[in-house]
Design a protein around this motif. Sequence first.
Motif, PDB file in Angstrom:
ATOM      1  N   SER A   1       1.159  -1.103   0.070  1.00  0.00           N
ATOM      2  CA  SER A   1       0.677  -0.040   0.215  1.00  0.00           C
ATOM      3  C   SER A   1       0.833   1.189   0.216  1.00  0.00           C
ATOM      4  O   SER A   1       1.379   1.443  -0.984  1.00  0.00           O
ATOM      5  CB  SER A   1      -1.237   0.356   1.266  1.00  0.00           C
ATOM      6  OG  SER A   1      -2.132   0.874   1.087  1.00  0.00           O
ATOM      7  N   ASP A   2       0.854   2.405   0.876  1.00  0.00           N
ATOM      8  CA  ASP A   2       1.843   2.985   1.256  1.00  0.00           C
ATOM      9  C   ASP A   2       3.117   3.031   2.353  1.00  0.00           C
ATOM     10  O   ASP A   2       3.189   4.164   2.495  1.00  0.00           O
ATOM     11  CB  ASP A   2       0.733   4.556   1.619  1.00  0.00           C
ATOM     12  CG  ASP A   2       0.080   4.181   2.609  1.00  0.00           C
ATOM     13  OD1 ASP A   2       0.372   3.568   3.205  1.00  0.00           O
ATOM     14  OD2 ASP A   2      -0.382   5.499   2.791  1.00  0.00           O
ATOM     15  N   ARG A   3       3.386   2.214   2.199  1.00  0.00           N
ATOM     16  CA  ARG A   3       4.708   2.288   2.929  1.00  0.00           C
ATOM     17  C   ARG A   3       5.349   1.015   3.027  1.00  0.00           C
ATOM     18  O   ARG A   3       5.257   0.120   1.884  1.00  0.00           O
ATOM     19  CB  ARG A   3       3.936   0.569   4.675  1.00  0.00           C
ATOM     20  CG  ARG A   3       2.241   1.386   5.378  1.00  0.00           C
ATOM     21  CD  ARG A   3       2.114   0.866   6.410  1.00  0.00           C
ATOM     22  NE  ARG A   3       0.603   1.511   6.496  1.00  0.00           N
ATOM     23  CZ  ARG A   3      -0.300   1.468   8.205  1.00  0.00           C
ATOM     24  NH1 ARG A   3      -0.238  -0.248   8.134  1.00  0.00           N
ATOM     25  NH2 ARG A   3      -1.129   1.668   8.529  1.00  0.00           N
ATOM     26  N   LEU A   4       6.603   1.414   3.161  1.00  0.00           N
ATOM     27  CA  LEU A   4       7.911   0.740   2.699  1.00  0.00           C
ATOM     28  C   LEU A   4       8.030   0.232   3.604  1.00  0.00           C
ATOM     29  O   LEU A   4       8.663   0.770   4.868  1.00  0.00           O
ATOM     30  CB  LEU A   4       8.696   1.973   2.542  1.00  0.00           C
ATOM     31  CG  LEU A   4      10.425   1.243   1.617  1.00  0.00           C
ATOM     32  CD1 LEU A   4      10.526   0.376   0.879  1.00  0.00           C
ATOM     33  CD2 LEU A   4      11.457   2.750   2.155  1.00  0.00           C
ATOM     34  N   GLN A   5       8.493  -0.266   4.351  1.00  0.00           N
ATOM     35  CA  GLN A   5       9.259  -1.596   4.951  1.00  0.00           C
ATOM     36  C   GLN A   5      10.482  -2.295   4.827  1.00  0.00           C
ATOM     37  O   GLN A   5      10.559  -3.081   3.971  1.00  0.00           O
ATOM     38  CB  GLN A   5       7.657  -2.520   5.278  1.00  0.00           C
ATOM     39  CG  GLN A   5       6.699  -2.215   5.099  1.00  0.00           C
ATOM     40  CD  GLN A   5       5.749  -3.520   5.270  1.00  0.00           C
ATOM     41  OE1 GLN A   5       4.518  -3.811   5.447  1.00  0.00           O
ATOM     42  NE2 GLN A   5       6.310  -5.304   5.585  1.00  0.00           N
ATOM     43  N   ILE A   6      10.882  -2.848   5.837  1.00  0.00           N
ATOM     44  CA  ILE A   6      12.283  -3.384   5.852  1.00  0.00           C
ATOM     45  C   ILE A   6      11.941  -4.793   7.184  1.00  0.00           C
ATOM     46  O   ILE A   6      11.519  -4.839   8.057  1.00  0.00           O
ATOM     47  CB  ILE A   6      13.530  -2.836   6.683  1.00  0.00           C
ATOM     48  CG1 ILE A   6      13.643  -1.362   5.844  1.00  0.00           C
ATOM     49  CG2 ILE A   6      14.456  -4.116   6.741  1.00  0.00           C
ATOM     50  CD1 ILE A   6      14.971  -0.621   6.004  1.00  0.00           C
ATOM     51  N   ASN A   7      12.394  -5.893   6.242  1.00  0.00           N
ATOM     52  CA  ASN A   7      11.485  -6.886   7.395  1.00  0.00           C
ATOM     53  C   ASN A   7      12.633  -8.081   7.316  1.00  0.00           C
ATOM     54  O   ASN A   7      13.877  -8.131   6.853  1.00  0.00           O
ATOM     55  CB  ASN A   7      10.493  -7.691   6.563  1.00  0.00           C
ATOM     56  CG  ASN A   7       9.280  -6.497   5.871  1.00  0.00           C
ATOM     57  OD1 ASN A   7       8.764  -6.513   6.807  1.00  0.00           O
ATOM     58  ND2 ASN A   7       8.530  -7.134   4.779  1.00  0.00           N
TER      59      ASN A   7
ATOM     60  N   VAL B   1      11.072  -2.013  10.331  1.00  0.00           N
ATOM     61  CA  VAL B   1      10.464  -0.574  10.735  1.00  0.00           C
ATOM     62  C   VAL B   1       9.483  -0.298   9.424  1.00  0.00           C
ATOM     63  O   VAL B   1       9.898  -0.919   8.336  1.00  0.00           O
ATOM     64  CB  VAL B   1      11.373   0.003  10.595  1.00  0.00           C
ATOM     65  CG1 VAL B   1      12.943  -0.181   9.302  1.00  0.00           C
ATOM     66  CG2 VAL B   1      11.430   1.058  10.592  1.00  0.00           C
ATOM     67  N   VAL B   2       8.567   0.260   9.603  1.00  0.00           N
ATOM     68  CA  VAL B   2       7.756   0.562   8.592  1.00  0.00           C
ATOM     69  C   VAL B   2       7.710   2.231   8.671  1.00  0.00           C
ATOM     70  O   VAL B   2       7.885   2.649   9.353  1.00  0.00           O
ATOM     71  CB  VAL B   2       6.577   0.714   9.031  1.00  0.00           C
ATOM     72  CG1 VAL B   2       5.386   1.131   7.676  1.00  0.00           C
ATOM     73  CG2 VAL B   2       5.882  -0.209   8.694  1.00  0.00           C
ATOM     74  N   PHE B   3       8.014   2.810   7.362  1.00  0.00           N
ATOM     75  CA  PHE B   3       7.880   3.985   6.430  1.00  0.00           C
ATOM     76  C   PHE B   3       6.261   4.540   5.767  1.00  0.00           C
ATOM     77  O   PHE B   3       6.344   3.693   4.514  1.00  0.00           O
ATOM     78  CB  PHE B   3       9.155   4.116   5.950  1.00  0.00           C
ATOM     79  CG  PHE B   3      10.401   4.783   6.720  1.00  0.00           C
ATOM     80  CD1 PHE B   3      11.164   5.474   7.164  1.00  0.00           C
ATOM     81  CD2 PHE B   3      11.548   3.359   6.366  1.00  0.00           C
ATOM     82  CE1 PHE B   3      11.962   5.080   7.733  1.00  0.00           C
ATOM     83  CE2 PHE B   3      12.731   2.867   6.976  1.00  0.00           C
ATOM     84  CZ  PHE B   3      13.330   3.700   7.743  1.00  0.00           C
TER      85      PHE B   3
ATOM     86  N   GLY C   1       7.036   3.597  12.182  1.00  0.00           N
ATOM     87  CA  GLY C   1       7.303   2.429  12.973  1.00  0.00           C
ATOM     88  C   GLY C   1       8.626   1.574  13.158  1.00  0.00           C
ATOM     89  O   GLY C   1       8.846   1.166  12.154  1.00  0.00           O
ATOM     90  N   PHE C   2       8.105   0.774  14.208  1.00  0.00           N
ATOM     91  CA  PHE C   2       9.095   0.174  15.086  1.00  0.00           C
ATOM     92  C   PHE C   2       8.981  -1.469  15.405  1.00  0.00           C
ATOM     93  O   PHE C   2       8.106  -0.478  16.389  1.00  0.00           O
ATOM     94  CB  PHE C   2      10.678   0.856  15.595  1.00  0.00           C
ATOM     95  CG  PHE C   2      11.001   1.192  15.006  1.00  0.00           C
ATOM     96  CD1 PHE C   2      12.139   1.470  14.214  1.00  0.00           C
ATOM     97  CD2 PHE C   2      10.876   3.279  14.906  1.00  0.00           C
ATOM     98  CE1 PHE C   2      12.787   2.590  13.940  1.00  0.00           C
ATOM     99  CE2 PHE C   2      11.403   4.590  14.562  1.00  0.00           C
ATOM    100  CZ  PHE C   2      12.541   3.870  14.130  1.00  0.00           C
ATOM    101  N   GLY C   3       9.270  -1.986  15.578  1.00  0.00           N
ATOM    102  CA  GLY C   3       9.081  -3.177  16.132  1.00  0.00           C
ATOM    103  C   GLY C   3       7.510  -4.521  15.702  1.00  0.00           C
ATOM    104  O   GLY C   3       7.865  -5.394  16.298  1.00  0.00           O
TER     105      GLY C   3
ATOM    106  N   ALA D   1       3.448  -5.200   9.177  1.00  0.00           N
ATOM    107  CA  ALA D   1       3.104  -3.688   9.078  1.00  0.00           C
ATOM    108  C   ALA D   1       1.605  -3.120   9.269  1.00  0.00           C
ATOM    109  O   ALA D   1       1.284  -1.998   9.735  1.00  0.00           O
ATOM    110  CB  ALA D   1       2.993  -3.169   8.076  1.00  0.00           C
ATOM    111  N   LYS D   2       0.622  -4.304   9.403  1.00  0.00           N
ATOM    112  CA  LYS D   2      -0.786  -3.600   9.660  1.00  0.00           C
ATOM    113  C   LYS D   2      -1.119  -3.426  10.886  1.00  0.00           C
ATOM    114  O   LYS D   2      -1.922  -2.958  11.588  1.00  0.00           O
ATOM    115  CB  LYS D   2      -1.383  -5.183   8.740  1.00  0.00           C
ATOM    116  CG  LYS D   2      -1.385  -6.802   9.514  1.00  0.00           C
ATOM    117  CD  LYS D   2      -2.366  -7.626   8.921  1.00  0.00           C
ATOM    118  CE  LYS D   2      -2.208  -8.753   9.283  1.00  0.00           C
ATOM    119  NZ  LYS D   2      -2.803  -9.852   8.917  1.00  0.00           N
ATOM    120  N   GLU D   3      -0.195  -3.885  11.470  1.00  0.00           N
ATOM    121  CA  GLU D   3      -0.364  -4.628  13.425  1.00  0.00           C
ATOM    122  C   GLU D   3      -0.100  -2.541  13.847  1.00  0.00           C
ATOM    123  O   GLU D   3      -0.585  -2.414  14.614  1.00  0.00           O
ATOM    124  CB  GLU D   3       0.437  -4.763  14.171  1.00  0.00           C
ATOM    125  CG  GLU D   3      -0.074  -6.388  14.052  1.00  0.00           C
ATOM    126  CD  GLU D   3       0.982  -7.277  14.523  1.00  0.00           C
ATOM    127  OE1 GLU D   3       1.974  -6.576  15.620  1.00  0.00           O
ATOM    128  OE2 GLU D   3       0.994  -8.792  14.448  1.00  0.00           O
TER     129      GLU D   3
END
Length: 192
Positions: free
Chosen positions: A92-98, A111-113, A132-134, A138-140
């Motif tokens: 969606s509109d989130r960039l994630q590092i997983n 982390v989510v941006f 967001g961290f931790g 990402a949906k959380e």
Amino acid sequence: MTTISTQSAEGSLVITSNDGELPAASAVLLLKATNPEYNQPVLHIKQAGERGSAASIRIDDPNPDIEFVETSPDNPNPNDHGAGKYEIAVQSDRLQINGRKADGSRFETIVVFQRAGVNCDPLRPESGGNIGFGFKEAKEFKDFGGGQGVIAIVNVCVAPTKNLAGAGILYVEDGALKYMGSKGTITIIAPA
């Protein structure tokens, strides 16, 4: 069927595959550097331009991601659950590092941006500029509490017990924002 064409509207060289389902480890294009004695790039992109406005790499995909799998000469198996596995993904509109769970079953969010909206409109909580961290997924993060331009930090699993010389540690424990200084002093910056 795979076709290779040149000088199309999409690029100078186009490789198109319509082969259907491939094994998970398969790819339309595979590049290999097989001499372990040389540590050199497999792909090197050089782009000339005066403004730098063009992307060097672009991915158009319903769920674009780039996966990084650590292997070594001692352990060349990318399916080994002990190997480091990370991905950069867009949802969606989130960039994630997983990071991949140790058992290899799935990725967990590190982390989510969330991109900033065009304007800061309270009627559009999807616009953000949030970090967001931790959380494991990402949906959380949901809608970041309805905030825009916020940082969300999950409670620690284990609070720090050792100080870092010349540094500090910022964390959330039981909903309280805490800081451990370089001498080990813990300060509650904001209670829960």
